[in-house]
Write a protein that holds these residues in place. Sequence first.
Motif, mmCIF file in Angstrom:
data_model
loop_
_atom_site.group_PDB
_atom_site.id
_atom_site.type_symbol
_atom_site.label_atom_id
_atom_site.label_comp_id
_atom_site.label_asym_id
_atom_site.label_seq_id
_atom_site.Cartn_x
_atom_site.Cartn_y
_atom_site.Cartn_z
ATOM 1 N N ARG A 144 0.841 -1.206 0.000
ATOM 2 C CA ARG A 144 0.000 0.000 0.000
ATOM 3 C C ARG A 144 0.878 1.259 0.000
ATOM 4 O O ARG A 144 0.584 2.236 -0.692
ATOM 5 C CB ARG A 144 -0.917 -0.012 1.229
ATOM 6 N N ARG A 145 1.966 1.213 0.774
ATOM 7 C CA ARG A 145 2.884 2.355 0.830
ATOM 8 C C ARG A 145 3.558 2.569 -0.522
ATOM 9 O O ARG A 145 3.705 3.711 -0.988
ATOM 10 C CB ARG A 145 3.920 2.140 1.929
ATOM 11 N N GLU A 146 3.951 1.495 -1.164
ATOM 12 C CA GLU A 146 4.600 1.621 -2.479
ATOM 13 C C GLU A 146 3.637 2.168 -3.526
ATOM 14 O O GLU A 146 4.021 2.946 -4.397
ATOM 15 C CB GLU A 146 5.132 0.255 -2.919
ATOM 16 N N LEU A 147 2.374 1.767 -3.441
ATOM 17 C CA LEU A 147 1.375 2.274 -4.383
ATOM 18 C C LEU A 147 1.163 3.772 -4.209
ATOM 19 O O LEU A 147 0.916 4.495 -5.181
ATOM 20 C CB LEU A 147 0.050 1.539 -4.190
ATOM 21 N N ALA A 148 1.268 4.237 -2.965
ATOM 22 C CA ALA A 148 1.104 5.662 -2.711
ATOM 23 C C ALA A 148 2.329 6.457 -3.141
ATOM 24 O O ALA A 148 2.210 7.573 -3.665
ATOM 25 C CB ALA A 148 0.829 5.890 -1.222
ATOM 26 N N LEU A 149 3.527 5.888 -2.949
ATOM 27 C CA LEU A 149 4.765 6.604 -3.264
ATOM 28 C C LEU A 149 5.141 6.524 -4.737
ATOM 29 O O LEU A 149 5.649 7.498 -5.315
ATOM 30 C CB LEU A 149 5.909 6.043 -2.407
ATOM 31 N N HIS A 150 4.900 5.357 -5.354
ATOM 32 C CA HIS A 150 5.345 5.141 -6.735
ATOM 33 C C HIS A 150 4.225 4.509 -7.573
ATOM 34 O O HIS A 150 4.356 3.385 -8.061
ATOM 35 C CB HIS A 150 6.574 4.229 -6.753
ATOM 36 N N ARG B 81 3.022 5.077 -10.610
ATOM 37 C CA ARG B 81 3.303 4.770 -12.014
ATOM 38 C C ARG B 81 4.220 3.552 -12.134
ATOM 39 O O ARG B 81 4.037 2.710 -13.018
ATOM 40 C CB ARG B 81 3.927 5.992 -12.702
ATOM 41 N N ALA B 82 5.218 3.480 -11.252
ATOM 42 C CA ALA B 82 6.123 2.329 -11.287
ATOM 43 C C ALA B 82 5.372 1.045 -10.950
ATOM 44 O O ALA B 82 5.596 -0.005 -11.571
ATOM 45 C CB ALA B 82 7.273 2.542 -10.299
ATOM 46 N N GLU B 83 4.451 1.117 -9.996
ATOM 47 C CA GLU B 83 3.660 -0.059 -9.633
ATOM 48 C C GLU B 83 2.729 -0.474 -10.768
ATOM 49 O O GLU B 83 2.531 -1.664 -11.024
ATOM 50 C CB GLU B 83 2.850 0.230 -8.365
ATOM 51 N N GLU C 278 4.784 -2.195 -13.282
ATOM 52 C CA GLU C 278 5.123 -3.533 -12.796
ATOM 53 C C GLU C 278 3.959 -4.504 -12.983
ATOM 54 O O GLU C 278 4.145 -5.655 -13.386
ATOM 55 C CB GLU C 278 5.490 -3.448 -11.317
ATOM 56 N N LEU C 279 2.735 -4.023 -12.715
ATOM 57 C CA LEU C 279 1.562 -4.879 -12.883
ATOM 58 C C LEU C 279 1.344 -5.216 -14.355
ATOM 59 O O LEU C 279 1.014 -6.364 -14.701
ATOM 60 C CB LEU C 279 0.326 -4.183 -12.309
ATOM 61 N N ALA C 280 1.542 -4.237 -15.217
ATOM 62 C CA ALA C 280 1.399 -4.493 -16.652
ATOM 63 C C ALA C 280 2.409 -5.538 -17.120
ATOM 64 O O ALA C 280 2.088 -6.403 -17.948
ATOM 65 C CB ALA C 280 1.588 -3.186 -17.432
ATOM 66 N N ALA C 281 3.619 -5.474 -16.568
ATOM 67 C CA ALA C 281 4.637 -6.459 -16.933
ATOM 68 C C ALA C 281 4.204 -7.861 -16.505
ATOM 69 O O ALA C 281 4.437 -8.845 -17.223
ATOM 70 C CB ALA C 281 5.974 -6.083 -16.283
ATOM 71 N N ARG C 282 3.577 -7.955 -15.352
ATOM 72 C CA ARG C 282 3.097 -9.262 -14.902
ATOM 73 C C ARG C 282 1.984 -9.779 -15.810
ATOM 74 O O ARG C 282 1.905 -10.974 -16.098
ATOM 75 C CB ARG C 282 2.628 -9.179 -13.450
ATOM 76 N N HIS D 143 -5.671 0.290 -11.616
ATOM 77 C CA HIS D 143 -5.106 1.328 -10.760
ATOM 78 C C HIS D 143 -6.041 2.516 -10.566
ATOM 79 O O HIS D 143 -5.733 3.417 -9.776
ATOM 80 C CB HIS D 143 -3.759 1.790 -11.316
ATOM 81 N N ARG D 144 -7.164 2.526 -11.246
ATOM 82 C CA ARG D 144 -8.143 3.585 -10.993
ATOM 83 C C ARG D 144 -8.812 3.399 -9.625
ATOM 84 O O ARG D 144 -9.360 4.361 -9.078
ATOM 85 C CB ARG D 144 -9.203 3.589 -12.092
ATOM 86 N N ASP D 145 -8.787 2.183 -9.109
ATOM 87 C CA ASP D 145 -9.350 1.892 -7.789
ATOM 88 C C ASP D 145 -8.203 1.463 -6.874
ATOM 89 O O ASP D 145 -7.650 0.371 -7.031
ATOM 90 C CB ASP D 145 -10.381 0.769 -7.892
ATOM 91 N N PRO D 146 -7.804 2.294 -5.904
ATOM 92 C CA PRO D 146 -6.648 1.974 -5.050
ATOM 93 C C PRO D 146 -6.785 0.636 -4.320
ATOM 94 O O PRO D 146 -5.798 -0.093 -4.198
ATOM 95 C CB PRO D 146 -6.613 3.148 -4.056
#
Length: 242
Positions: free
Chosen positions: A96-102, A104-106, A109-113, A132-135
């Motif tokens: 959750r913290r990474e989603l808030a801080l980064h 676009r990078a997350e 990363e999800l698209a790559a998966r 990613h429109r819904d946190p």
Amino acid sequence: MNDPELEAELAEHHHDHAHRDVSGGWLRAATFGAMDGLVTTIALIAGVGGGGADRDLIVLTGLAGVVAGAFSMALGEFASVGTQNDAVHAEAAVERRELALHPRAEEHELAARFRGMGLTTDTAAAVAREVHRDPELALRMHVSQELGVSLDDQPSPWVAAASSFVAFVTGGIVPLVTFLLGYGSLALGLAVGGVGLLVAGALTSRFTARSWWAAALRQLAFGAIAAGATYLVGMLIGVGAA
């Protein structure tokens, strides 16, 4: 919907497509508890019986083992499942913290998966963007993809503990039935325990692709090995004590 063939297929699919309930933490705990109860008690009575114990001592040893083992199994399941759930939620907090801080990078990363799953680049990017429109949806998707667990389907420590306790007691009582009824034959008690292992093994096959007879014989073999080992120990100690 104006497609009769599709409607018929959906109706048939809904009727045929059913899964057994394997969630909630009860199946593993109950299976482990029942098998452990059977094998532990069979081994205990084989050991003390091999050492020359009479019926009363066998019953005392067996019941003490059932009570001690049931509480041990239940407490162990409660602690292990609770710890696992806490670990998952701790990792979810990190995500959750990474989603808030980064964000676009997350998303990247999800698209790559998704691409790794076989989606095209454009489709993977579109799906990741939509997620990613819904946190909260993004958090659950990242946890699912990165940790392989679902935040919405965590097993209950209470269910695991109760399932383990009941299953252990049920399995543990089976080898003691003949002794509780007044019989003193060790061979008879072990035979009843062996039947219990066969039945328990066959029942577990309902949740797997293994044939019932293979599952039954496997459990019987495990119990026989444990009983043989403890019988030998009991016989050696009993002869030495005499």
